[in-house]
Design a protein around this motif. Structure first.
Motif, short mmCIF file in Angstrom:
data_model
loop_
_atom_site.label_atom_id
_atom_site.label_comp_id
_atom_site.label_asym_id
_atom_site.label_seq_id
_atom_site.Cartn_x
_atom_site.Cartn_y
_atom_site.Cartn_z
N ARG A 122 -14.99 -28.14 -47.09
CA ARG A 122 -14.16 -28.22 -45.88
C ARG A 122 -12.72 -28.15 -46.34
O ARG A 122 -12.13 -29.17 -46.70
CB ARG A 122 -14.45 -29.52 -45.12
CG ARG A 122 -13.95 -29.52 -43.68
CD ARG A 122 -14.42 -30.77 -42.96
NE ARG A 122 -13.96 -30.82 -41.59
CZ ARG A 122 -14.61 -30.31 -40.55
NH1 ARG A 122 -15.77 -29.70 -40.75
NH2 ARG A 122 -14.13 -30.41 -39.33
N ASP A 129 -9.59 -30.76 -38.74
CA ASP A 129 -10.30 -31.88 -38.12
C ASP A 129 -10.05 -31.98 -36.62
O ASP A 129 -10.34 -33.00 -36.00
CB ASP A 129 -9.89 -33.20 -38.80
CG ASP A 129 -10.35 -33.25 -40.25
OD1 ASP A 129 -11.49 -32.82 -40.52
OD2 ASP A 129 -9.57 -33.70 -41.10
N PRO A 131 -10.44 -31.35 -32.52
CA PRO A 131 -11.59 -31.22 -31.63
C PRO A 131 -11.97 -29.75 -31.48
O PRO A 131 -11.11 -28.88 -31.40
CB PRO A 131 -11.06 -31.79 -30.30
CG PRO A 131 -9.95 -32.70 -30.69
CD PRO A 131 -9.31 -32.06 -31.89
N HIS A 134 -16.34 -27.57 -35.86
CA HIS A 134 -17.62 -28.17 -36.21
C HIS A 134 -18.11 -27.69 -37.57
O HIS A 134 -17.94 -26.53 -37.94
CB HIS A 134 -18.69 -27.82 -35.16
CG HIS A 134 -18.39 -28.35 -33.80
ND1 HIS A 134 -18.83 -29.58 -33.39
CD2 HIS A 134 -17.70 -27.81 -32.77
CE1 HIS A 134 -18.42 -29.79 -32.14
NE2 HIS A 134 -17.72 -28.74 -31.75
N GLY A 135 -18.73 -28.61 -38.30
CA GLY A 135 -19.50 -28.25 -39.49
C GLY A 135 -20.97 -28.24 -39.11
O GLY A 135 -21.35 -28.79 -38.06
N VAL A 136 -21.79 -27.63 -39.93
CA VAL A 136 -23.23 -27.58 -39.65
C VAL A 136 -23.98 -27.93 -40.93
O VAL A 136 -24.23 -27.07 -41.77
CB VAL A 136 -23.67 -26.19 -39.14
CG1 VAL A 136 -25.14 -26.21 -38.79
CG2 VAL A 136 -22.87 -25.78 -37.93
N ASP A 141 -24.77 -33.07 -36.86
CA ASP A 141 -23.82 -31.97 -36.68
C ASP A 141 -24.34 -30.98 -35.65
O ASP A 141 -23.60 -30.52 -34.78
CB ASP A 141 -23.61 -31.23 -38.01
CG ASP A 141 -22.93 -32.07 -39.07
OD1 ASP A 141 -22.24 -33.04 -38.71
OD2 ASP A 141 -23.09 -31.74 -40.25
N ALA A 144 -24.06 -32.42 -32.15
CA ALA A 144 -22.66 -32.43 -31.69
C ALA A 144 -22.23 -31.03 -31.26
O ALA A 144 -21.52 -30.86 -30.25
CB ALA A 144 -21.76 -32.96 -32.79
N LEU A 145 -22.64 -30.02 -32.01
CA LEU A 145 -22.29 -28.65 -31.65
C LEU A 145 -22.94 -28.24 -30.34
O LEU A 145 -22.30 -27.65 -29.46
CB LEU A 145 -22.70 -27.70 -32.78
CG LEU A 145 -22.48 -26.20 -32.52
CD1 LEU A 145 -21.02 -25.91 -32.22
CD2 LEU A 145 -22.96 -25.38 -33.70
N ALA A 148 -21.18 -29.77 -27.46
CA ALA A 148 -19.91 -29.11 -27.17
C ALA A 148 -20.14 -27.76 -26.49
O ALA A 148 -19.43 -27.40 -25.54
CB ALA A 148 -19.12 -28.92 -28.47
N THR A 223 -5.99 -25.05 -32.00
CA THR A 223 -6.99 -25.27 -30.94
C THR A 223 -6.35 -25.39 -29.56
O THR A 223 -7.06 -25.64 -28.59
CB THR A 223 -7.79 -26.55 -31.22
OG1 THR A 223 -6.90 -27.67 -31.29
CG2 THR A 223 -8.55 -26.43 -32.52
#
Length: 225
Positions: A122, A129, A131, A134-136, A141, A144-145, A148, A223
């Motif tokens: 990362r 970091d 909002p 996303h990491g996978v 993870d 969370a994705l 979203a 973002t």
């Protein structure tokens, strides 16, 4: 006869495969097995997360090969949400902390297996970091994705990196209605392949409607645009 004690740090694929193999070799009377996992899931397929996101896998539980309860039924003391915080090699013991309750303690071992996995790269970029980034790597993870994506369906997505997971995630997001751009530092996707094969992957991605930007490094994540 005093049984041996095996301690395993990490309750995902590698750690629990080691635990299962040890249990097949020796029964509970000969070998005590204790495994510590700080996450909420054991023995799951992280490689299947893109297919879950795409909808090919119907739910999170389909990626779990064996639940904690199934491991415990086989005589493996699997302690979920418990983090190992210290190794006492001379004393042959590990210090642990239960994340939900704060309880701490020591567990001794005769043999120790470290199967904690690795952290994904990362890069320390501005905005990494924020909002929406996303990491996978874990099932958490993936959840969370998906959460979203369900809130803002059908917009734009950028995938940084074009290795196996990057390519699979690009396809998954495309199938969910996103306009997808993949940014890759290499000239072709899939650097583990020969360049001519990588070119074929590039062409296939483009034919699907994925924009592939090669030979490019990401320097900042914005973002608010």
């Amino acid at each position: 006869m005093t049984s041996e004690r095996l301690v395993i740090v990490g309750g995902d694929a590698a750690g629990m495969s080691a635990a299962s193999q040890a249990r097949r070799t020796k029964g509970p009377q000969e070998l005590e097995i204790t495994a510590f996992e700080r996450g909420r899931f054991s023995s799951y397929s992280a490689c299947g997360i893109p297919y879950w996101v795409a909808g090919d896998v119907s739910g999170r539980d389909r990626l779990i090969a064996r639940s904690p309860e199934e491991h415990r039924a086989r005589g493996i003391d699997l302690r979920m949400r418990t983090e190992v915080t210290e190794l006492d090699v001379a004393g042959r013991r590990v210090r642990w902390r239960a994340l939900e309750t704060g309880e701490e303690g020591w567990t001794g071992y005769d043999k120790l297996v470290l199967a904690t996995g690795a952290r994904p790269v990362r890069p320390p970029l501005p905005g990494i970091d924020a909002p929406g980034v996303h990491g996978v790597q874990t099932l958490g993870d993936g959840q969370a994705l998906l959460d979203a994506l369900s809130q803002e369906p059908g917009r734009r997505a950028v995938v940084v990196g074009a290795g196996y997971i990057g390519v699979e995630m690009a396809e998954a997001l495309l199938r969910r209605g996103y306009a997808v751009t993949v940014v890759n530092s290499g000239e072709q996707p899939m650097a583990t392949l020969d360049p001519d094969m990588g070119r074929l992957v590039h062409e296939a991605m483009t034919a699907m409607g994925i924009t592939v930007v090669g030979g490019t490094e990401v320097t900042e994540v914005l973002t608010d645009g």
